[in-house]
Design a protein around this motif. Structure first.
Motif, short mmCIF file in Angstrom:
data_model
loop_
_atom_site.label_atom_id
_atom_site.label_comp_id
_atom_site.label_asym_id
_atom_site.label_seq_id
_atom_site.Cartn_x
_atom_site.Cartn_y
_atom_site.Cartn_z
N ILE A 82 6.89 -7.97 -1.42
CA ILE A 82 5.67 -7.32 -0.66
C ILE A 82 5.95 -5.87 -0.12
CG2 ILE A 82 6.53 -8.20 1.50
CD1 ILE A 82 3.48 -8.59 2.16
N VAL A 83 5.02 -5.09 -0.31
CA VAL A 83 5.14 -3.81 0.20
C VAL A 83 4.46 -3.27 1.25
CG1 VAL A 83 4.66 -1.38 -0.74
CG2 VAL A 83 5.36 -2.93 -2.31
N ILE A 84 5.07 -2.75 2.41
CA ILE A 84 4.61 -2.20 3.52
C ILE A 84 4.49 -0.54 3.38
CG2 ILE A 84 4.60 -2.15 5.89
CD1 ILE A 84 4.64 -4.81 4.56
N LEU A 85 3.19 0.10 3.40
CA LEU A 85 2.97 1.36 2.70
C LEU A 85 2.30 2.30 3.67
CD1 LEU A 85 3.29 3.16 0.22
CD2 LEU A 85 1.12 1.91 -0.68
N ASP A 86 2.88 3.43 4.28
CA ASP A 86 2.13 4.23 4.95
C ASP A 86 1.50 5.06 4.03
OD1 ASP A 86 1.78 5.54 7.24
OD2 ASP A 86 3.47 7.07 6.85
#
Length: 224
Positions: free
Chosen positions: A46-50
Motif C-alpha cells: 500500500i502507498v501513503i502518498l502526499d
C-alpha cells in the motif's frame, strides 16, 4: 504486518507517521520526494502518498503506478480541501483520500480497510481476457484492442468498459458504476459517467455502449 511506502516531504509529519506505523507492526519505507519514491517502489502492499512534494505532485506518481498496471491501494494525503482536487485524485486512481490534519489512528484504520479489500485473488482474476466481437480486453496486461489494434485507455476508462463488458446484458445504474469503478458512493456528480461513455465511444464505436433511459448504460448484446 504489511509493507508500506510512505511518501511525505514534511519532516515532522513523516517522522511521526513512520514511527506510528512501525509501532503498529508495519514495515515502512519513507520517501520525501518523487525521485526517492520511484527508487523505493517495489515490494510495497500500500502507498501513503502526499499531494505536494518538492519535485512534483503526488498525483503524477499515482498516475505512473496505474499506467504501469500497479493496482495496489493508494491513500492520498493533502492539505487541499477543494472538491475538485479530491475528484482529480480519485479519478487518477486513488483508493482513499485524507485531508490534513488527521489522527494517525484514522489512517491506520483506513489502511486496514484497503488491505482487507485488496487481496491476491484479485490479481489472479486479472489474468483473464474478455472477447466481445471485435473488442478484446486483456485484464492482466490492461490492454484493449479494437479490430486487432491496441487502443490507449485511461485507468478509469479501462475499468468502466471492463465492468460493462463482463455483463453485456445488464443495465448498470450510474451510481453503481461510480461505486464500482471509482470506489465510493458519494461522487459529486453522475455526469462523470456520461463523460467517460462519450470518451469510450469516440475511441471505439458509438454502438458499443447503449444508453438505458432512466437507468444508466449497458454493453450492447449484439457485440457479445
Amino acid at each position: 504486518m504489511s509493507k508500506i511506502l510512505l511518501v511525505e516531504d514534511d519532516d515532522s509529519l513523516g517522522s511521526s507517521l513512520n514511527s506510528y506505523l512501525v509501532d503498529e507492526g508495519h514495515e515502512v519505507k519513507w520517501a520525501q520526494s518523487l525521485e526517492e519514491a520511484r527508487s523505493k517502489t517495489g515490494e510495497e502492499e500500500i502507498v501513503i502518498l502526499d499531494w505536494m512534494l518538492p519535485d512534483g505532485q503526488g498525483v503524477d506518481f499515482l498516475k505512473e503506478l496505474r499506467n504501469d498496471g500497479i493496482s495496489i491501494p493508494v491513500i492520498m494525503l493533502t492539505a487541499r480541501t477543494d472538491l475538485i482536487d479530491k475528484v482529480i485524485g480519485l479519478e487518477a486512481g486513488a483508493n482513499d483520500y485524507m485531508t490534513k490534519p488527521f489522527e494517525p489512528r484514522e489512517l491506520v484504520a483506513r489502511i486496514r480497510v484497503q488491505l482487507r479489500d485488496y487481496s491476491p485473488s484479485e490479481v489472479v482474476e486479472l489474468n483473464e481476457v474478455i472477447v466481445r466481437g471485435d473488442l478484446s480486453i486483456d485484464k492482466g496486461q490492461r490492454v484493449i484492442k479494437w479490430h486487432g489494434k491496441e487502443v490507449e485507455f485511461t485507468k478509469m476508462e479501462f475499468d468502466f468498459l471492463t465492468l460493462l463488458a463482463e455483463s453485456p446484458n445488464r443495465a448498470f445504474p450510474r451510481e453503481e458504476i461510480l461505486n464500482k469503478v471509482w470506489g465510493y458512493e458519494n461522487y459529486p456528480s453522475t455526469r462523470t459517467v456520461d463523460t467517460h461513455v462519450l470518451q469510450i465511444r469516440q475511441k471505439l464505436s458509438d454502438e458499443l455502449i447503449e444508453t438505458v433511459r432512466g437507468i444508466g448504460y449497458r454493453f450492447k448484446h449484439s457485440q457479445s
